[in-house]
Write an enzyme that holds these catalytic residues in place. Structure first.
Site, PDB file in Angstrom:
ATOM      1  N   ALA A 152      23.716  37.298  33.333  1.00  0.00           N
ATOM      2  CA  ALA A 152      23.513  37.423  31.875  1.00  0.00           C
ATOM      3  C   ALA A 152      22.039  37.610  31.553  1.00  0.00           C
ATOM      4  CB  ALA A 152      24.060  36.176  31.179  1.00  0.00           C
ATOM      5  N   VAL A 199      19.493  42.982  32.082  1.00  0.00           N
ATOM      6  CA  VAL A 199      20.417  44.128  32.147  1.00  0.00           C
ATOM      7  C   VAL A 199      21.838  43.715  31.730  1.00  0.00           C
ATOM      8  CG1 VAL A 199      21.448  45.875  33.646  1.00  0.00           C
ATOM      9  CG2 VAL A 199      19.050  45.256  33.940  1.00  0.00           C
ATOM     10  N   ARG A 241      12.543  48.750  45.293  1.00  0.00           N
ATOM     11  CA  ARG A 241      13.887  48.201  45.122  1.00  0.00           C
ATOM     12  C   ARG A 241      14.397  47.639  46.461  1.00  0.00           C
ATOM     13  NH1 ARG A 241      13.761  53.049  42.076  1.00  0.00           N
ATOM     14  NH2 ARG A 241      14.333  52.795  39.883  1.00  0.00           N
ATOM     15  N   SER A 255      22.972  45.723  40.800  1.00  0.00           N
ATOM     16  CA  SER A 255      21.905  45.013  41.519  1.00  0.00           C
ATOM     17  C   SER A 255      21.262  45.904  42.581  1.00  0.00           C
ATOM     18  CB  SER A 255      22.470  43.758  42.198  1.00  0.00           C
ATOM     19  OG  SER A 255      23.201  42.981  41.276  1.00  0.00           O
ATOM     20  N   ASN A 256      19.959  45.759  42.740  1.00  0.00           N
ATOM     21  CA  ASN A 256      19.199  46.594  43.688  1.00  0.00           C
ATOM     22  C   ASN A 256      19.001  45.911  45.038  1.00  0.00           C
ATOM     23  OD1 ASN A 256      18.478  49.141  42.554  1.00  0.00           O
ATOM     24  ND2 ASN A 256      17.231  48.060  41.044  1.00  0.00           N
ATOM     25  N   ASP A 268      19.127  57.409  35.930  1.00  0.00           N
ATOM     26  CA  ASP A 268      18.077  58.331  36.381  1.00  0.00           C
ATOM     27  C   ASP A 268      18.207  59.692  35.672  1.00  0.00           C
ATOM     28  OD1 ASP A 268      17.232  56.307  38.053  1.00  0.00           O
ATOM     29  OD2 ASP A 268      18.457  56.974  39.726  1.00  0.00           O
ATOM     30  N   ARG A 276      16.710  59.350  32.297  1.00  0.00           N
ATOM     31  CA  ARG A 276      15.237  59.379  32.389  1.00  0.00           C
ATOM     32  C   ARG A 276      14.744  60.814  32.643  1.00  0.00           C
ATOM     33  NH1 ARG A 276      14.754  53.685  35.774  1.00  0.00           N
ATOM     34  NH2 ARG A 276      14.653  52.365  33.921  1.00  0.00           N
ATOM     35  N   HIS A 296      19.076  56.014  44.657  1.00  0.00           N
ATOM     36  CA  HIS A 296      18.427  55.372  43.510  1.00  0.00           C
ATOM     37  C   HIS A 296      17.169  54.672  44.025  1.00  0.00           C
ATOM     38  CE1 HIS A 296      17.900  53.441  39.687  1.00  0.00           C
ATOM     39  NE2 HIS A 296      18.027  52.239  40.203  1.00  0.00           N
TER      40      HIS A 296
HETATM   41  P1  NAI Z   1      17.358  39.150  35.416  1.00  0.00           P
HETATM   42  O1  NAI Z   1      16.574  38.231  36.302  1.00  0.00           O
HETATM   43  O2  NAI Z   1      16.956  39.281  33.994  1.00  0.00           O
HETATM   44  O3  NAI Z   1      18.905  38.733  35.444  1.00  0.00           O
HETATM   45  C1  NAI Z   1      19.585  38.444  36.623  1.00  0.00           C
HETATM   46  C2  NAI Z   1      20.518  37.293  36.317  1.00  0.00           C
HETATM   47  O4  NAI Z   1      21.343  37.066  37.461  1.00  0.00           O
HETATM   48  C3  NAI Z   1      19.776  35.964  36.036  1.00  0.00           C
HETATM   49  O5  NAI Z   1      20.140  35.492  34.742  1.00  0.00           O
HETATM   50  C4  NAI Z   1      20.246  35.052  37.150  1.00  0.00           C
HETATM   51  O6  NAI Z   1      20.376  33.688  36.737  1.00  0.00           O
HETATM   52  C5  NAI Z   1      21.594  35.676  37.505  1.00  0.00           C
HETATM   53  N1  NAI Z   1      22.092  35.282  38.822  1.00  0.00           N
HETATM   54  C6  NAI Z   1      21.406  35.125  39.976  1.00  0.00           C
HETATM   55  N2  NAI Z   1      22.246  34.737  40.962  1.00  0.00           N
HETATM   56  C7  NAI Z   1      23.484  34.676  40.427  1.00  0.00           C
HETATM   57  C8  NAI Z   1      24.757  34.364  40.941  1.00  0.00           C
HETATM   58  N3  NAI Z   1      24.936  34.033  42.224  1.00  0.00           N
HETATM   59  N4  NAI Z   1      25.807  34.385  40.104  1.00  0.00           N
HETATM   60  C9  NAI Z   1      25.647  34.730  38.801  1.00  0.00           C
HETATM   61  N5  NAI Z   1      24.462  35.043  38.256  1.00  0.00           N
HETATM   62  C10 NAI Z   1      23.389  35.012  39.059  1.00  0.00           C
HETATM   63  O7  NAI Z   1      17.352  40.576  36.156  1.00  0.00           O
HETATM   64  P2  NAI Z   1      17.708  42.002  35.496  1.00  0.00           P
HETATM   65  O8  NAI Z   1      16.477  42.626  34.986  1.00  0.00           O
HETATM   66  O9  NAI Z   1      18.885  41.829  34.606  1.00  0.00           O
HETATM   67  O10 NAI Z   1      18.132  42.830  36.798  1.00  0.00           O
HETATM   68  C11 NAI Z   1      19.310  42.504  37.508  1.00  0.00           C
HETATM   69  C12 NAI Z   1      19.447  43.381  38.748  1.00  0.00           C
HETATM   70  O11 NAI Z   1      19.704  44.720  38.350  1.00  0.00           O
HETATM   71  C13 NAI Z   1      18.205  43.444  39.637  1.00  0.00           C
HETATM   72  O12 NAI Z   1      18.581  43.461  40.995  1.00  0.00           O
HETATM   73  C14 NAI Z   1      17.564  44.759  39.253  1.00  0.00           C
HETATM   74  O13 NAI Z   1      16.737  45.279  40.258  1.00  0.00           O
HETATM   75  C15 NAI Z   1      18.802  45.593  39.034  1.00  0.00           C
HETATM   76  N6  NAI Z   1      18.611  46.794  38.220  1.00  0.00           N
HETATM   77  C16 NAI Z   1      19.294  47.903  38.621  1.00  0.00           C
HETATM   78  C17 NAI Z   1      19.222  49.068  37.908  1.00  0.00           C
HETATM   79  C18 NAI Z   1      19.995  50.270  38.371  1.00  0.00           C
HETATM   80  O14 NAI Z   1      19.777  51.368  37.864  1.00  0.00           O
HETATM   81  N7  NAI Z   1      20.937  50.132  39.304  1.00  0.00           N
HETATM   82  C19 NAI Z   1      18.386  49.166  36.681  1.00  0.00           C
HETATM   83  C20 NAI Z   1      17.750  47.925  36.318  1.00  0.00           C
HETATM   84  C21 NAI Z   1      17.870  46.781  37.077  1.00  0.00           C
END
Ligand code: NAI
Length: 308
Positions: free
Chosen positions: A8, A11, A88, A119-120, A148, A151, A175
């Protein structure tokens, strides 16, 4: 239609918000590991419902996957995001463990679920879900190409000094900053190839800025972006929920398509109620084919670090 969003954070919450605002789902369940966090985000979002005019019910839970039972689609955004200067690929160790555990919990409670992996490093995390979930391959989709490509269109419109709605373009392959392949040869402005409007320097600018699109934002924000990633996921969920059969570039398990097998990479696909309805074969130039193969090799190396 019930959708679960795991993570939550930036993203996950943005994706839940866009899904709710478009009002095509009955329920969105947010899951997070941080005590009370998903519940708080869900409550805050629900308090926008009367203001923004949607009826989607959003709930949150701290790790109680029984609340996700019967989900049609689940989005995995849990994990750590990039910090400035990080690739990433550097996220693999921590995120692989999280993605594997989350996948098990999702499938146990929703055996028919379609999973969208965010997730990355996303292509590798998508591969991990293929190897560990037991789901058929049309039900596992990585999100990268949709973002992408958005963008790419942003940079094309900027270089062309044109409205974004006038431009079209697609990004395939990996990616990652180096493995992304913006297909300039197929990008158009109102049906006319953009190469007719952009000189070589501008073409190079568009390609390079697209490839480092995520890194540019990470540098500015101190963490990775969330609005466009959330919107990109919502477009994919909507394509499934509304059986749109929309063409979206996604990271999919390849079985000979584009000359690759046993790897997840970004390719154009038709997305509908079954998840991946089909992979679309577009013709690539020799240079594009070589770049696609190079990206595959790099992703294969990262996949080699996975422990199942
Ligand atoms: P964030 O840190 O804001 O949110 C991640 C959330 O996951 C946190 O609230 C955390 O408590 C939660 N979390 C961690 N372990 C968990 C588990 N075992 N069970 C449930 N929740 C858990 O990070 P953000 O910015 O939301 O990014 C999330 C992921 O998405 C990252 O790996 C990021 O690199 C990736 N990402 C991928 C993109 C894509 O195009 N595929 C674009 C942007 C981000």
């Amino acid at each position: 239609m019930k959708v679960t969003v795991v993570g939550a954070g930036a993203v996950g919450a943005s994706c839940a918000e866009y899904i709710a605002m478009k009002d095509f789902c009955s329920e969105v369940v947010l899951v997070d590991i941080k005590e009370g966090f998903a519940e708080g985000k869900a409550m805050d979002l629900m308090q926008t419902a009367s203001l923004n005019g949607f009826d989607t019910k959003i709930t949150g839970t701290t790790g109680d996957y029984s609340k996700t039972a019967g989900s049609h689609v689940a989005v995995i955004t849990s994990g750590i995001p990039r910090k400035p200067g990080m690739t990433r690929e550097e996220l693999i160790g921590i995120n692989a463990g999280i993605v594997k555990e989350v996948t098990e919990n999702l499938v146990k409670n929703s055996p028919e679920v379609i999973i969208i992996v965010v997730s990355n490093p996303m292509d590798t995390m998508t591969y991990l879900v293929h190897k560990t979930s037991g789901l058929p391959k049309h039900k596992i989709i990585g999100m990268g190409g949709a973002l992408d490509s958005a963008r790419f269109k942003y940079r094309l419109a900027e270089a062309l000094e044109a409205p974004i709605s006038d431009v079209d373009g697609m990004v395939i392959a990996a990616h990652s900053d180096t493995g992304m392949l913006p297909l300039l040869s197929k990008a158009t402005r109102n049906g006319v190839p953009v190469t007719e409007f952009l000189d070589e320097a501008k073409q190079k600018y568009v390609i390079e800025e697209t490839k480092v699109g995520g890194a540019t934002l990470t540098k500015l924000l101190g963490t990775s972006a969330w609005y466009a990633p959330g919107a990109a996921v919502s477009v994919m969920v909507q394509a499934i929920a509304c059986d749109q059969k929309k063409m979206i570039p996604c990271s999919l398990m390849l079985d000979g398509e584009y000359g690759e097998s046993d790897i997840c990479l970004g390719v154009p696909a038709i997305i509908g109620k079954n998840g991946v309805e089909s992979i679309v074969n577009i013709s690539l130039t020799e240079e594009e084919k070589a770049k696609f193969a190079e990206a595959a090799q790099a992703v294969r190396e990262v996949n080699g670090d996975l422990k199942f």
